[in-house]
Each structure stands twice: as C-alpha cells, then as structure tokens.
Design an enzyme around this catalytic site. Structure first.
Site, short mmCIF file in Angstrom:
data_model
loop_
_atom_site.label_atom_id
_atom_site.label_comp_id
_atom_site.label_asym_id
_atom_site.label_seq_id
_atom_site.Cartn_x
_atom_site.Cartn_y
_atom_site.Cartn_z
CD1 TRP A 100 -0.54 2.00 4.51
CD2 TRP A 100 1.15 3.41 4.06
NE1 TRP A 100 0.25 2.10 5.64
CE2 TRP A 100 1.27 2.95 5.40
CE3 TRP A 100 2.08 4.31 3.56
CZ2 TRP A 100 2.32 3.37 6.23
CZ3 TRP A 100 3.12 4.72 4.39
CH2 TRP A 100 3.24 4.26 5.70
CG ASP A 167 1.15 -1.10 -1.05
OD1 ASP A 167 1.77 -2.08 -0.56
OD2 ASP A 167 1.11 0.02 -0.50
CE LYS A 191 3.57 -2.22 7.42
NZ LYS A 191 3.69 -1.19 6.39
C1 LIG Z 1 3.72 -0.04 5.75
C2 LIG Z 1 3.10 0.17 4.44
C3 LIG Z 1 3.70 0.97 3.44
C4 LIG Z 1 4.98 1.75 3.68
O1 LIG Z 1 6.06 0.93 3.84
P1 LIG Z 1 7.53 1.50 4.03
O2 LIG Z 1 8.35 0.27 3.88
O3 LIG Z 1 7.59 2.11 5.38
O4 LIG Z 1 7.78 2.50 2.97
C5 LIG Z 1 3.08 1.05 2.22
N1 LIG Z 1 1.93 0.42 1.97
C6 LIG Z 1 1.32 -0.34 2.89
C7 LIG Z 1 0.04 -1.05 2.55
C8 LIG Z 1 1.88 -0.50 4.15
O5 LIG Z 1 1.28 -1.25 5.08
#
Ligand SMILES: *Cc1c(COP(=O)(O)O)cnc(C)c1O
Length: 355
Positions: A100, A167, A191
């Site tokens: 990511w 993030d 998540k």
């Molecule tokens: C799942 C995830 C993303 C991407 O998320 P989307 O909502 O599918 O764009 C980005 N960063 C991390 C750390 C993730 O776990």
C-alpha cells in the site's frame, strides 16, 4: 458457526449487523429505511454528528484536528494527499514498507518529488526499516502504520518535526496511540471501522491552502471541512454502519479496552505459531502486526491440506494475499478471541497429526 478472518471487508460486531439490517427496514422507528432518507435531513445529520463525535472521543482529538468522511477508499487518499499538500517543485518523504505504501508513492510522484527515505523491499517487506532520517525540508512524511498484506506494523510513531501523514486503514482504533501527533490520518472504513464505501480523514486545517494548483471541488479537503462532510451526497449507509461500529467500540470501553483483547488474540496466535515448527511466521519478530498475522508452511501440499481443514471447521478468509501465498489471519477489533482459539486449536491438532 463461521469464523471470519477476512482482511477487508472484514468481520464487524454482530450487534452492528443486527442494527444495520433493522435500519434498512425501519430507521429509528420512523417507518423509513436508512436508504431512503435525505442526507440533509436532521435524521441523517444525527447519524453523522454521532459518528464524528464518537470518532473524536475515541481518538481523543484536540481542537486543531478536523474529522471528515470522504468517498473513494484509501486509494483515493494516495493522490488526494499530495494533490492538497505538495507543490510540483516540493519534496515529500515516504517510507516504503509494503504494497500500500508503494502505491501511495506512485501516486505522489504525479504531483511532486518523492524522497523514499527507507524501504524494506529487499526482503519482500517482511520488516520495518529502522534508523532512517527524514529530511527537515520535506513537505510531509508519509507512512503506513500497518501493512495489511505483508503483516508488519509500526510500533512507534517516527520522530520528526516534519508534518506526519499516516495511512491507518488497517489498524485505526485498534491500539492506544497519540493521534494528535499526526497532521493527517486517513483510513478506509472496511477493515476496523465499518462497511466499505467511506474513508475517515483526520487533518489539521493549517496544512491546507498552500498549494498553487487548482483543485477540483470534490478533491479539496477545505470544501469538505466547510460542508461538514456533506459537500455532495455522502455514502449514507456506510457512514451509518461506521457510526454503529464506533458506538460499539465506545461501549466496549474504547481503544484501550479493545487493545487489551487485540493483544490477547495476537499473543495466542503468535505463541502457537512459535511453538509449532510446521508453521512459519514470515515477518521479523519485533515488527509483527497485531492485526494481520502472516505465516506459511514449507510443504505446499500441507498448506493445501491445512487450508481445507480450516474450511471444514468454519474458518474463512485465512488464505494469504494472492501476491504473498500461505496464510493470513486478520484479527481486527470485531474478531472475537473465540475465533483465534478455534484456529489455534486446529493448528495444534494438525501439527500433532502430521508429526
Ligand atoms: C485496504 C488498504 C488500502 C486500500 O483501501 P481501499 O479502500 O480499497 O482503497 C490502503 N491502505 C491500507 C493500509 C489498506 O489496508
């Protein structure tokens, strides 16, 4: 009984599913579905206000931090962050410690210069780089707190005077941390926080308005702050599920209380893995993620057999990411300790059988 180890979208509390399904038929006794009320009605405003207030409370945010809900998933933040914060001739520092983060770097390069201060690519992102220097002139420093695919997690906040951007998609609200130390935090909800379709962004207003490029209205954080997250029609149902999940977390005792349970779950699974040589955790011990536990078996036939045994015992979502192979058990806030017990019991039984 189903034990859901999915990595995202992932397990949510049973109560949340029950309340959300009731609200689809009759939202709070109004006779209306949550899906058919206007986003500018007092009814929805109440949902939004509670979601924002509960998020602020759970993170113990100070007055300088704004909270907004946006569309587009965390992947939209990969470019919305540099678009709003980075001029073309300026440099942002990034840590490259997983899939990511790599994607965030790629998008940032569309808007300015990127200085990758450290990377763990040399070992397939199985550790977190240490001792890296963040240049004082960087516009901001971006990192991923938990690497969902590779199963590593940062266990401290990097020391720097440069504005911090994180993030936190896969570990937000899972452990006590100083959210106020960050200048911008983003997280997709699917998540640890709710249903897919909404992002939470926490940011300091004083970061904004410093780039010279023209920003489309929908991409401009300032517009969303000013409009209180209803600049256009927001993902009403996703925000509702988020509100219910945040309310649930508050009822559990908040972040500190859930962290204790998350620690127990992770300890049980890692201790079991460490005690059974048939299984091999793939990441450096000190960088292990408490949210996504990645492991393999050296015998690929046994892997298939164990995966089938998991399926037979009601476990889903345990297969590793398509790029990583092996197994990944995601232990997000809403995953009960019971699910980890069922998994570790099966591991022990399997190891004994194969010994
Ligand atoms: C799942 C995830 C993303 C991407 O998320 P989307 O909502 O599918 O764009 C980005 N960063 C991390 C750390 C993730 O776990």
């Amino acid at each position: 009984m189903v034990y859901n180890f999915n990595s995202g979208p992932s397990v949510l509390p049973r109560e949340v599913f029950e309340q959300a399904s009731r609200a689809i038929l009759d939202f709070d006794g109004t006779g209306l579905s949550i899906l058919e009320i206007g986003h500018r009605t007092p009814l929805f405003q109440g949902v939004l206000d509670e979601a924002l207030a509960t998020a602020r409370e759970l993170m113990q945010l100070d007055k300088e931090h704004e909270v907004i809900f946006l569309h587009g998933g965390a992947s939209t933040q990969f470019f919305q962050v540099p678009m709003n914060l980075l001029n073309e001739n300026e440099t942002a520092a990034y840590l490259d410690c997983g899939t990511w983060g790599t994607k965030a770097i790629k998008e940032a390069k569309l808007y300015g210069n990127v200085d990758v201060v450290a990377s763990s690519k040399d070992k397939n992102y199985t550790y977190i780089p240490k001792g890296f220097a963040i240049p004082a002139g960087a516009k901001y420093f971006h990192y991923t707190t938990n690497n969902t695919i590779e199963g590593t997690q940062m266990h401290s906040i990097p020391e720097t005077d440069v504005p911090l951007v994180a993030d936190m998609s896969s570990d937000i609200l899972s452990r006590v941390t100083d959210f106020n130390r960050h200048d911008l935090i983003y997280a997709g909800a699917q998540k640890n926080m709710g249903a897919a379709g909404v992002n939470m962004v926490v940011l300091k207003k004083d970061l904004l308005g410093k780039v010279s490029r023209k920003l489309p209205t929908m991409m401009d954080y300032r517009q969303h702050i000013e409009a209180g997250s209803v600049l256009n029609t927001p993902p009403v149902f996703a925000i509702y599920v988020c509100m219910l999940t945040l309310r649930w977390l508050k009822e559990q005792g908040g972040v500190a209380a859930i962290e204790k349970i998350n620690d127990q779950k992770a300890a049980l699974l890692y201790d079991t893995l460490d005690s059974l040589p048939i299984f091999r955790p793939t990441v450096a011990k000190e960088d292990r993620s408490k949210m996504n536990v990645v492991f393999v078996m050296d015998d690929k036939e046994l892997e298939m057999e164990f995966l089938a045994a998991c399926t037979d015992n009601g476990m889903v979502g345990i297969q590793g990411h398509r790029t990583a192979g092996g197994f990944r058990a995601s232990l997000y806030n809403a995953l009960p300790l019971e699910s980890v017990k069922v998994l570790t019991d099966l591991m022990k039984e399997f190891a004994t059988q194969k010994a």
